[in-house]
Design a protein around this motif. Structure first.
Motif, PDB file in Angstrom:
ATOM      1  N   LEU A 102       0.807  -1.220   0.000  1.00 46.22           N
ATOM      2  CA  LEU A 102       0.000   0.000   0.000  1.00 46.22           C
ATOM      3  C   LEU A 102       0.840   1.269   0.000  1.00 46.22           C
ATOM      4  CD1 LEU A 102      -2.963   0.893   0.015  1.00 46.22           C
ATOM      5  CD2 LEU A 102      -2.894   0.866   2.518  1.00 46.22           C
ATOM      6  N   HIS A 141      -4.078  -2.631  -2.707  1.00 53.75           N
ATOM      7  CA  HIS A 141      -3.381  -1.613  -3.498  1.00 53.75           C
ATOM      8  C   HIS A 141      -3.738  -1.697  -4.984  1.00 53.75           C
ATOM      9  CE1 HIS A 141      -0.660  -4.871  -4.493  1.00 53.75           C
ATOM     10  NE2 HIS A 141       0.046  -4.095  -5.270  1.00 53.75           N
ATOM     11  N   LEU A 197      -9.073  -0.175  -3.709  1.00 56.53           N
ATOM     12  CA  LEU A 197      -8.303   0.830  -2.992  1.00 56.53           C
ATOM     13  C   LEU A 197      -9.188   2.007  -2.585  1.00 56.53           C
ATOM     14  CD1 LEU A 197      -5.449   2.081  -2.217  1.00 56.53           C
ATOM     15  CD2 LEU A 197      -5.522   3.144  -4.492  1.00 56.53           C
ATOM     16  N   GLY A 254      -5.166  -3.195   4.428  1.00 56.73           N
ATOM     17  CA  GLY A 254      -4.155  -2.151   4.353  1.00 56.73           C
ATOM     18  C   GLY A 254      -4.556  -0.891   5.089  1.00 56.73           C
TER      19      GLY A 254
END
Length: 212
Positions: free
Chosen positions: A65, A92, A96, A167
């Motif tokens: 990320l 990522h 996202l 993330g």
């Protein structure tokens, strides 16, 4: 996922056999699902029974990320946007979540969606030039983020939150993993929740399709 999961499985079993106590860093795509794979594999016996004798959830971090946050900052600067409190969440790639500002009252949904789109599509633009974008991820998501994690600094990586490797900005402390917490705009919370649920759904799909 299939190819990289075989590599992760090998090292996850080695970690189990050696009672490894350090940080297990996943840097291959898709880091979120492969991090969960590492946890799952390391905690299964030879007959496939889950016995909790492998890696602990907080021992595993997926690094991917960081580069997306860096790209979001770059595009925010191009647009003349203050990104001091900007944040990145989730996977990522698809799913996202970029927020122009994670503080309640400062979040701009349209601007954040625009920054997210620009960040996700940055890879494609580089590929159109005939290059494979690997230097920035190797530094921002890999080397620099791993060093920050080892030194206990705030950084971006995916960590286990309720069993899902998600993330976010976090750091390792003498007392354990600390995930950054903020009073967020409900619209941003919904975006983050959707990304979280999608990762869980992807894992369940992989399980049902016998890819796990």
């Amino acid at each position: 996922y299939e190819g990289n999961s075989r590599i992760v499985d090998e090292y996850a079993r080695m970690a189990r056999d050696q009672s490894f106590k350090g940080l297990f860093a996943v840097v291959s795509d898709p880091v979120d699902l492969l991090s969960r794979r590492a946890f799952d594999t390391s905690n299964r016996s030879e007959n496939g029974a889950f016995d909790n004798k492998g890696l602990m959830p907080e021992q595993i971090m997926g690094f991917g990320l960081g580069v997306m946050y860096g790209r979001a900052r770059h595009f925010a600067r191009e647009l003349g946007v203050d990104f001091e409190h900007g944040r990145a969440y989730g996977p990522h790639g698809k799913g996202l979540v970029i927020a122009n500002d994670a503080l309640r009252g400062q979040y701009d949904p349209k601007l954040s969606e625009k920054l997210t789109k620009m960040t996700v599509e940055a890879n494609l633009k580089i590929r159109e030039l005939g290059y494979k974008p690997y230097i920035a991820p190797a530094l921002a998501s890999g080397a620099l983020s791993i060093l920050d994690a080892l030194e206990g600094h705030w950084h971006y990586s995916c960590v286990s939150i309720g069993g899902v490797y998600f993330g976010c900005r976090n750091r390792l402390t003498p007392y354990g993993l600390e995930v950054e917490r903020k009073m967020m705009d409900p619209k941003l919370v919904r975006r983050i929740t959707t990304a979280y649920e999608e990762l869980e759904n992807q894992w369940r799909f992989l399980q049902s399709s016998a890819l796990v």
